[in-house]
Write a protein that holds these residues in place. Structure first.
Motif, PDB file in Angstrom:
ATOM      1  N   ARG A  77      41.358  -6.660  45.732  1.00  7.95           N
ATOM      2  CA  ARG A  77      41.065  -5.534  46.906  1.00  7.95           C
ATOM      3  C   ARG A  77      39.826  -4.767  47.088  1.00  7.95           C
ATOM      4  O   ARG A  77      39.257  -4.517  47.841  1.00  7.95           O
TER       5      ARG A  77
ATOM      6  N   TYR B 206      51.606  -0.278  47.599  1.00  7.65           N
ATOM      7  CA  TYR B 206      51.767  -1.530  48.464  1.00  7.65           C
ATOM      8  C   TYR B 206      52.836  -1.330  50.198  1.00  7.65           C
ATOM      9  O   TYR B 206      53.041  -0.106  49.750  1.00  7.65           O
TER      10      TYR B 206
ATOM     11  N   TYR C  75      53.234  -1.026  58.121  1.00  2.00           N
ATOM     12  CA  TYR C  75      52.429  -1.351  58.778  1.00  2.00           C
ATOM     13  C   TYR C  75      52.565  -1.384  60.263  1.00  2.00           C
ATOM     14  O   TYR C  75      51.582  -0.276  61.363  1.00  2.00           O
TER      15      TYR C  75
ATOM     16  N   TYR D  23      44.702  -9.237  59.450  1.00  2.00           N
ATOM     17  CA  TYR D  23      44.418  -9.348  57.622  1.00  2.00           C
ATOM     18  C   TYR D  23      42.619  -9.575  57.754  1.00  2.00           C
ATOM     19  O   TYR D  23      42.452 -10.642  58.325  1.00  2.00           O
TER      20      TYR D  23
ATOM     21  N   GLU E 164      44.627  -0.458  61.261  1.00  2.00           N
ATOM     22  CA  GLU E 164      45.003  -0.932  59.543  1.00  2.00           C
ATOM     23  C   GLU E 164      44.369  -2.363  58.923  1.00  2.00           C
ATOM     24  O   GLU E 164      45.255  -2.758  60.004  1.00  2.00           O
ATOM     25  N   VAL E 165      43.902  -2.029  58.334  1.00  2.00           N
ATOM     26  CA  VAL E 165      44.202  -3.544  57.946  1.00  2.00           C
ATOM     27  C   VAL E 165      44.691  -4.699  56.571  1.00  2.00           C
ATOM     28  O   VAL E 165      44.221  -3.684  56.077  1.00  2.00           O
ATOM     29  N   LEU E 166      45.844  -5.633  56.614  1.00  2.00           N
ATOM     30  CA  LEU E 166      46.366  -5.819  54.929  1.00  2.00           C
ATOM     31  C   LEU E 166      44.934  -6.392  54.531  1.00  2.00           C
ATOM     32  O   LEU E 166      44.714  -7.384  54.765  1.00  2.00           O
ATOM     33  N   PHE E 167      45.189  -6.256  53.014  1.00  2.00           N
ATOM     34  CA  PHE E 167      44.455  -6.962  51.931  1.00  2.00           C
ATOM     35  C   PHE E 167      45.131  -8.518  51.826  1.00  2.00           C
ATOM     36  O   PHE E 167      45.510  -8.362  50.459  1.00  2.00           O
TER      37      PHE E 167
ATOM     38  N   PHE F 204      51.675  -5.487  50.668  1.00  2.00           N
ATOM     39  CA  PHE F 204      50.076  -5.612  50.924  1.00  2.00           C
ATOM     40  C   PHE F 204      49.802  -4.028  50.452  1.00  2.00           C
ATOM     41  O   PHE F 204      50.023  -3.395  50.367  1.00  2.00           O
TER      42      PHE F 204
ATOM     43  N   SER G  27      45.869  -2.198  51.679  1.00  2.00           N
ATOM     44  CA  SER G  27      45.563  -2.336  53.074  1.00  2.00           C
ATOM     45  C   SER G  27      43.948  -1.295  53.081  1.00  2.00           C
ATOM     46  O   SER G  27      43.761  -0.568  52.159  1.00  2.00           O
ATOM     47  N   SER G  28      43.551  -1.194  54.521  1.00  2.00           N
ATOM     48  CA  SER G  28      42.402  -0.474  54.121  1.00  2.00           C
ATOM     49  C   SER G  28      42.799   1.393  53.997  1.00  2.00           C
ATOM     50  O   SER G  28      42.050   1.901  53.934  1.00  2.00           O
TER      51      SER G  28
ATOM     52  N   SER H 228      46.011   2.358  52.380  1.00  2.00           N
ATOM     53  CA  SER H 228      47.264   2.780  52.039  1.00  2.00           C
ATOM     54  C   SER H 228      46.965   2.930  50.686  1.00  2.00           C
ATOM     55  O   SER H 228      47.729   3.518  49.330  1.00  2.00           O
TER      56      SER H 228
END
Length: 768
Positions: A515, A490, A496, A509, A533-536, A481, A483-484, A486
């Protein structure tokens, strides 16, 4: 002579034949009906004993009907005829090779048997000739005149167990009759390798009888069989050598024995030009011309070797690559990984799997394209089919390879794979080996290889998480993924978790289109505030995948865009609840106003102290559908002929930020005048902006544009004015107190013009 049959033939066709049971007196051709009778004593009413005769009948069948079913109902594709007949020829060659091992003299030193195929357009025939074991007159009767009598199986049974040197294909005894798919008459000329054998001709038009006679046509060299097909009118396409070669490449490319195909080739060669050289001066080089030359002869068509049948230790890396390019017609693709293995024990299977270096063209248009043939099934070198979805789950559609097993449960036509325990075992091993290859790419020192793999095939792994419950835990570590935190790289779920904050309880997420769109969602402010952290999740399938995953390594996977998201520890619940109640009471008037204004668009309006920079955000209820999924479902509805409306979808919840100037201004305006047009426009504009940044579509684009333009008009000012203007005529409705039509008037200067002492007075004409 009439066909005969055994119980196997009747068992194949009895269920389809309405007259499977017929009385002996019926005037029908039968397969040797037998009758037995016996007397059985049974009690009878008003008597002590009585003898009742019990009769035993054998199954009978119409020979013509059986032949019709075998020819027209057993096979779904006419192309199969060449596969079946070449397989029979290969069996005959293999029998001869095996028998020659124990023979003496000339037979022991004979050359390797081969198969020759020739199409004759003038005679409308196809001839398939092998230099195999051949048949005697009795064998012609038993093998061709008895339906479902497999000479190959009888030969294997006679040899007994433990004869691994023989590689026979036939087993059902009906493959020969596939010739009638394309031919209305078949002739078989055969000579046995037994000493003193004569050459015989068998002939039949697929009726209920056939003829056998001594043959005085072209004698066979040694032993063998010559099969002559007199084609039907609709089968004329098979007279083209290119059509035959295509079928051979598909079905019989890896037959052990050489297959020679008669072909005509036109070549252009240079020859002396006699006409031009008549008056050629002495010493000059003779002139030449290019002329076409047609060459005829047999050409080898099965030069490729089935490397999957060899030991993996004996195959070099270059051979694997060359086989992939030739077998899958991928000249410009180099596979990323391969796995060559042998399955022994309960099930015997040999397989070779590849992960392509690039996404196959047919999958670039449709990731589950039905015409994509990824796994090719072989039985003893003979291609059976490449449409068996049961061999490999569809989330591994991109994996290519071959599977060769004698234990697979095929139907009589060898076109349909029946479900069984054997199939499940092979399926599990193929999936396991595929996952091993993917993990090997992930663990490679060159990280760019797995990035390339993920860009090409990552969406298939996401589908695997959704559909494959048994392997979900194996697939999850391979997911990647943005993320906010990364940036352009990836991250995996493991990475994470390693970077999670101390008080973080779940994996969060957000869904969205790309993105950039996800990154601008105001929900991220809530998590960034705490260092989470947030996964996209940027594809429609991502939301379903996350819901299927649910948790990873004891961490719940949660959608950050859900209402009532609890991000804090339980110790702060009372204080937080009290603060929320105070804010709710403070902004109750604005909340009530917005709920009334946005009725039908939002479920409710709540005050949130989690937002930082944004005035508002739209979130879904616990069981709501994300905006990305809503767009996807609408598109699906439209493509299916609907209007795209989704009356059953959940309405979003509007969260407002009480610390933002826009919300404070709206609250002030709501207290002052709730009927104000300005308040209405500002509130709707705030909602539209929140919808867009949260990933939703703005329903009323025209109204949105008008509100934006109205805001721009209010701020617009005139900045350009002329330095000196000519005389102006000023018209007024009110009478002017003037004594002269013209007088000199000095006008006060404007703020943005020159107001110095040197300013020149303008002369204007006042008209009464």
């Amino acid at each position: 002579m009439k066909f005969s049959a055994v119980a196997v033939a009747v068992a194949i066709t009895a269920t389809a034949c309405t007259n499977a049971f017929v009385p002996q007196s019926a005037p029908r051709r039968t397969f040797g009906v037998g009758r037995q009778s016996s007397a059985v004593a049974t009690p009878k009413f008003m008597s002590t004993t009585a003898e009742v005769e019990k009769e035993t009948f054998e199954f009978t069948s119409d020979v013509g009907r059986v032949m019709d079913l075998i020819i027209n109902s057993l096979y779904s594709d006419k192309d199969i005829f060449l596969r079946e007949l070449v397989s029979n020829a290969a069996d005959a060659c293999d029998k001869k090779r095996f028998l020659s091992l124990t023979a003496e003299g000339d037979e022991a030193s004979s050359a390797l048997p081969q198969i020759k195929i020739r199409a004759n357009a003038e005679e409308n025939t196809i001839t398939i000739e092998d230099s195999g074991v051949g048949m005697t007159k009795d064998e012609l009767v038993n093998n061709l005149g008895r339906i479902a009598q497999s000479g190959t199986r009888n030969f294997a049974d006679a040899l007994g167990a433990g004869n691994g040197d023989v590689n026979l294909i036939g087993q059902f005894g009906v493959g020969f009759y596939s010739s009638y798919l394309v031919a209305n008459r078949v002739e078989v000329v055969s000579k046995s390798m037994q000493d003193g054998s004569k050459q015989y001709r068998w002939s039949s038009d697929a009726g209920s009888s056939y003829t056998i006679e001594e043959d005085d046509s072209e004698p066979m060299e040694g032993s063998g069989t010559r099969l002559i097909l007199h084609l039907k009118d609709e089968a004329a396409d098979y007279l083209e050598s290119t059509a035959i070669q295509e079928l051979l490449n598909r079905y019989s490319e890896y037959i052990e024995f050489p297959i020679q195909l008669w072909n005509e080739k036109t070549e252009y060669v240079q020859v002396p030009d006699d006409e031009a050289n008549k008056d050629l001066p002495e010493g000059e080089e003779p002139k030449t011309k290019t002329v076409p030359q047609t060459k005829e002869g047999y050409e080898l068509v099965n030069s490729n070797k089935p490397i999957w049948l060899r030991s993996p230790r004996e195959v070099e890396e270059k051979e694997y690559e060359e086989f992939y390019k030739s077998a899958f017609r991928s000249s410009y693709d180099t596979p990323m990984k391969h796995s060559h293995f042998v399955l022994e024990g309960q099930v015997e299977c040999k397989s070779l799997l590849y992960i392509p270096g690039m996404l196959p063209f047919e999958l670039s248009k449709d990731m589950f394209d039905e015409n994509s043939r990824n796994i090719r099934l072989y039985v003893k070198r003979v291609f059976i089919n490449d449409k068996f979805e049961e061999l490999m789950p569809r989330w591994l559609k991109f994996v290519r390879g071959v599977v060769d097993s004698n234990d697979l449960p095929l139907n009589v036509s060898r076109e349909i794979l029946q479900k069984s325990k054997v199939l499940n075992i092979i399926n599990k091993r193929l999936v396991r080996k595929s996952l091993d290859m993917i993990r090997a790419i992930e663990e490679d020192e060159d990280e760019s290889k797995f990035i390339m793999f993920w860009n090409n095939f990552g969406k298939y792994l996401k589908v695997g998480v959704i559909e494959d419950d048994a392997n979900r835990k194996e697939i999850a570590p391979l997911l990647r993924f943005f993320s906010s935190k990364s940036d352009e790289e990836y991250i995996s779920l493991d990475k994470y978790i390693e970077g999670m904050a101390e008080n973080q309880k779940a994996i969060y997420y957000l869904t969205g289109d790309g993105r950039e769109n996800v990154a601008m969602n105001p929900v991220i402010e809530k998590l960034n505030k705490r260092g989470f952290e947030v996964l996209f999740a940027t594809e429609p399938v991502d939301e379903i995948m996350m819901e299927s995953l649910r948790s990873y390594k004891e961490k719940d996977v949660m959608d950050a865009a859900k209402a009532n998201l609890n991000l804090d520890d339980d110790t702060n619940d009372e204080e937080k609840t009290k603060k929320k109640e105070q804010l709710g009471a403070q902004y109750q008037d604005l909340s009530d106003y917005l709920e009334t204004l946005l009725k039908g668009k939002v479920q409710k309006v709540v005050v949130s102290d989690e937002l930082v920079d944004s005035p508002a955000v739209l979130v879904q209820g616990a069981y709501g559908m994300s905006p990305t999924m809503q767009k996807y479902m609408k598109a699906q509805s439209v493509s299916a002929g609907g209007d795209g409306s989704m009356p059953g979808q959940n309405k979003a919840v509007l969260e407002i930020n009480p610390e933002h100037p826009v919300i404070k201004d709206l609250a002030r305006m709501a207290k002052k005048d709730k009927e104000s047009t300005e308040l209405n426009d500002f509130a709707l504009l705030m909602y539209d902006v929140a919808a867009m940044t949260s990933g939703y579509e703005v329903g009323d684009m025209r109204g949105f544009a008008q509100r934006v333009m109205g805001l721009m008009d209010d701020k617009a000012t005139v900045t350009d004015a002329p330095a000196a203007a000519p005389k102006e005529e000023v018209t007024t409705d009110a009478p002017a107190a003037v004594t002269s039509p013209k007088e000199e008037v000095t006008t006060p200067p404007k703020e943005d013009e020159d107001d110095s002492d040197d300013a020149v007075a303008k002369e204007v004409e006042v008209i009464v």
